[in-house]
Write a protein that holds these residues in place. Structure first.
Motif, short mmCIF file in Angstrom:
data_model
loop_
_atom_site.label_atom_id
_atom_site.label_comp_id
_atom_site.label_asym_id
_atom_site.label_seq_id
_atom_site.Cartn_x
_atom_site.Cartn_y
_atom_site.Cartn_z
N PHE A 81 -0.59 5.12 0.82
CA PHE A 81 -1.91 5.49 0.28
C PHE A 81 -2.98 5.34 1.35
O PHE A 81 -2.88 4.50 2.24
N ILE A 117 -8.03 7.34 -3.10
CA ILE A 117 -6.91 6.88 -3.90
C ILE A 117 -5.94 8.02 -4.22
O ILE A 117 -4.74 7.80 -4.29
N ASN A 147 0.82 -1.21 0.00
CA ASN A 147 0.00 0.00 0.00
C ASN A 147 0.86 1.26 0.00
O ASN A 147 0.42 2.30 0.44
#
Length: 109
Positions: A72, A77, A23
């Motif tokens: 993130f 997003i 991530n």
């Protein structure tokens, strides 16, 4: 009086660095927006609004064209958090281990 030196801790950990996870992404700071916010161009060629993590807020200064590690957010997003800034020695180690390309810092003009 006891003096606590943060610099001694940082000098010992100069060679250590964190590689990215699932991530996370490497990025280059393209704009300084103020209030600990930055526009970061990530290695997937997406520019994201990133916020500086509170733990490193007054300990690390982020400048234009610094290479950073971005985490993130799960629910947004196009937004993220800056987890760490890499020093030039750490950047050389990332390049030698093929984590980032050699011309990664030349994306920003």
């Amino acid at each position: 009086f006891f003096k606590f030196s943060l610099n001694k801790k940082l000098k010992n950990n100069i060679g250590e660095y964190t590689e990215k996870d699932n991530n996370q992404s490497y990025g280059i700071v393209s704009k300084l927006l103020g209030n600990c916010r930055f526009m970061v161009l990530c290695d997937d060629d997406v520019e994201r609004l990133c916020h500086l993590r509170g733990k490193i807020r007054n300990r690390m200064w982020i400048r234009h064209k610094d290479i950073v590690l971005v985490s993130f957010r799960e629910y947004e997003i196009n937004k993220g958090d800056i987890i760490m800034r890499y020093t030039p020695k750490q950047i050389k180690k990332l390049i030698s281990s093929a984590e980032i390309p050699e011309d990664f810092d030349k994306k920003i003009i």
